[in-house]
Design an enzyme around this catalytic site. Structure first.
Site, short mmCIF file in Angstrom:
data_model
loop_
_atom_site.label_atom_id
_atom_site.label_comp_id
_atom_site.label_asym_id
_atom_site.label_seq_id
_atom_site.Cartn_x
_atom_site.Cartn_y
_atom_site.Cartn_z
N LYS A 115 0.72 -0.90 0.32
CA LYS A 115 0.10 0.03 0.05
C LYS A 115 0.65 1.15 -0.22
O LYS A 115 0.31 2.43 -1.08
CB LYS A 115 -1.26 0.43 0.95
CG LYS A 115 -2.15 -1.10 0.60
CD LYS A 115 -3.30 -0.47 2.11
CE LYS A 115 -4.29 -1.58 1.63
NZ LYS A 115 -5.62 -1.11 1.99
N LYS A 197 -3.65 -11.46 -7.11
CA LYS A 197 -4.54 -11.75 -6.28
C LYS A 197 -5.86 -10.67 -7.17
O LYS A 197 -5.31 -9.52 -7.59
CB LYS A 197 -4.42 -11.71 -4.80
CG LYS A 197 -4.88 -10.25 -4.17
CD LYS A 197 -5.42 -10.21 -2.67
CE LYS A 197 -5.19 -8.56 -2.37
NZ LYS A 197 -5.68 -8.37 -1.40
N LYS A 200 -9.71 -5.71 -4.69
CA LYS A 200 -10.68 -4.56 -5.38
C LYS A 200 -9.90 -3.11 -6.56
O LYS A 200 -10.25 -2.34 -6.37
CB LYS A 200 -11.46 -3.26 -3.68
CG LYS A 200 -12.70 -4.38 -2.57
CD LYS A 200 -12.89 -4.16 -1.95
CE LYS A 200 -11.58 -3.56 -1.06
NZ LYS A 200 -12.53 -4.30 0.91
P1 TYM Z 1 -10.54 -7.02 2.59
O1 TYM Z 1 -11.48 -5.36 3.43
O2 TYM Z 1 -9.02 -6.26 2.09
O3 TYM Z 1 -11.24 -8.27 2.77
C1 TYM Z 1 -12.09 -8.42 3.24
C2 TYM Z 1 -11.68 -10.59 3.14
O4 TYM Z 1 -11.91 -10.70 1.69
C3 TYM Z 1 -10.59 -11.56 1.61
N1 TYM Z 1 -10.53 -11.20 0.41
C4 TYM Z 1 -10.51 -12.28 -0.70
N2 TYM Z 1 -10.29 -13.57 -0.41
C5 TYM Z 1 -9.92 -14.89 -1.14
N3 TYM Z 1 -9.08 -14.20 -2.32
C6 TYM Z 1 -9.49 -12.92 -2.60
N4 TYM Z 1 -9.08 -12.06 -3.84
C7 TYM Z 1 -9.37 -11.91 -1.42
N5 TYM Z 1 -9.73 -10.56 -1.61
C8 TYM Z 1 -10.19 -9.82 0.00
C9 TYM Z 1 -9.51 -11.20 2.92
O5 TYM Z 1 -8.72 -11.76 3.29
C10 TYM Z 1 -10.51 -10.88 4.44
O6 TYM Z 1 -11.04 -11.44 4.79
N6 TYM Z 1 -7.61 -6.21 7.03
C11 TYM Z 1 -8.46 -6.57 6.39
C12 TYM Z 1 -10.04 -6.30 7.44
C13 TYM Z 1 -10.25 -6.08 8.49
C14 TYM Z 1 -10.19 -7.54 9.30
C15 TYM Z 1 -10.03 -7.08 10.93
C16 TYM Z 1 -9.93 -8.79 9.00
C17 TYM Z 1 -10.28 -5.06 9.16
N7 TYM Z 1 -10.09 -5.97 11.13
C18 TYM Z 1 -10.24 -7.94 11.98
C19 TYM Z 1 -10.42 -9.92 10.26
C20 TYM Z 1 -10.42 -9.22 11.70
C21 TYM Z 1 -8.88 -6.22 4.91
O7 TYM Z 1 -8.26 -4.81 4.18
O8 TYM Z 1 -9.87 -7.41 4.10
#
Ligand code: TYM
Length: 334
Positions: A115, A197, A200
């Site tokens: 990032k 991967k 978004k």
């Molecule tokens: P975020 O918002 O980027 O993504 C949300 C969830 O989607 C999963 N994910 C994927 N899984 C499979 N293939 C992909 N291409 C893919 N892209 C995203 C992510 O692994 C995630 O589970 N930091 C976290 C959000 C967060 C969080 C937390 C998660 C903040 N606090 C506490 C769990 C517990 C994030 O940015 O996820």
């Protein structure tokens, strides 16, 4: 534990358009686990501002994400679905945990490196301490399990290390959480560059299937997905594009990759891509219809937001007060 149930925490950022990766890697597992655990599902809007956001847009996306959680099948009467920013305990615990996390640990985080390369003009302290806020999210509810995609594993490991460090000094304050990674779909790759991967923030709209994409758009993106010239549908790392499509098909239909390979034995990529598109549409269309329906019911969603913020606050405060006492903050005078 809450009652006789173990606790589950997870969250998603209200940034950008959610992709099929978010659904298959996370949301889908949230639903399958929701009966077994006492669940907290947060829209982590505080995490989102580590990257500059348009305020009106962020508010809109946060609401859309909360609605999506419900539309996907999480019952908001049983699962605590709430905005992170409505529970001040997240920020308060994050501050304390900042004092138990080393710069060296945060420097190693690959998401920070990625990032900061992407947003070189805004490498703010929030971006750096992002994983500490994430640890606070999880530890605040004494979560036993955290369902996430593979990309969040490093943050989970850090959360465990910080929890253990704190417990080592102050006794058993935090439950040390385990990650839950689904068997299929834990890492959905870009349709255009299968070594990356699905994300978004990808600039190429053909690389990702967005959860709100119309069926014909989904079909088109699947048909254009990058494969190879091997002309055989096999599940192996030498064919990353095909492997990714098998993962998607398998996660959408519940079939194992082996079963998918058998089903398409001898058939061409064209046929297979259409089948993948249809499988994705069959999962996303009902979700989109339900979002539409819920969007008509503003009062219902508002009620959920209020009720669940109170519930989340109640549990968050229980942990926070305990932690504040442990580190030596003066007791409140009633
Ligand atoms: P975020 O918002 O980027 O993504 C949300 C969830 O989607 C999963 N994910 C994927 N899984 C499979 N293939 C992909 N291409 C893919 N892209 C995203 C992510 O692994 C995630 O589970 N930091 C976290 C959000 C967060 C969080 C937390 C998660 C903040 N606090 C506490 C769990 C517990 C994030 O940015 O996820």
């Amino acid at each position: 534990m809450i009652g006789d149930k173990k606790v589950l925490f997870s969250g998603m950022q209200a940034t950008g358009n959610l992709t099929l990766g978010n659904y298959l890697g996370a949301l889908k597992n949230w639903i399958s686990l929701s009966d077994e655990y006492e669940c907290f599902y947060s829209v982590v809007d505080m995490h989102s501002i580590t990257v500059r956001q348009n305020p009106a847009e962020l508010r809109k996306r946060a609401r859309a994400l909360l609605t999506l959680y419900i539309a996907a099948g999480l019952d908001p009467k049983k699962n605590c679905i709430y905005y992170q920013s409505h529970v001040s305990g997240h920020a308060e615990l994050a501050w304390i945990l900042n004092c138990f996390t080393y710069m060296g640990e945060l420097n190693r985080m690959t998401q920070f490196k990625d990032k900061s390369a992407k947003h070189a003009d805004n490498i703010n302290a929030g971006l750096f301490t992002y994983p500490v806020l994430m640890a606070a999210d999880i530890l605040l509810y004494q979560a036993d399990v955290v369902p996430v995609g593979i990309d969040q594993m490093q943050h989970l490991e850090l959360t465990r290390d910080v929890a253990q460090r704190f417990n080592h000094i102050y006794g058993n304050v935090f439950t040390v959480p385990e990650a839950y990674i689904g068997k299929v779909g834990a890492k959905i790759m870009s349709l255009q560059e299968p070594a990356k991967k699905m994300s978004k923030s990808d600039e190429n709209p053909n690389a990702s299937i967005y959860l709100m994409d119309e069926p014909d758009v989904i079909m088109r993106k699947c048909k254009r997905a990058v494969t190879d010239s091997e002309a055989q549908i096999l599940y192996r790392k030498e064919q990353p594009g095909v492997k990714n499509l098998i993962d998607i098909y398998s996660a959408c239909t519940g079939k194992t990759p082996d079963e998918v390979v058998k089903e398409f034995d001898g058939r061409g990529y064209g046929d297979f891509k259409v089948a993948v598109g249809e499988a994705v549409v069959s999962v996303l269309k009902p979700l989109q219809d339900e979002v539409e329906r819920l969007n008509q019911d503003k009062a219902y969603i508002d009620g959920i937001i209020k009720e669940n913020a109170e519930k989340a606050n109640y549990y968050a405060m229980k942990t926070l007060r305990k932690v504040q006492k442990k580190v030596g903050f003066p007791e409140r005078v009633r």
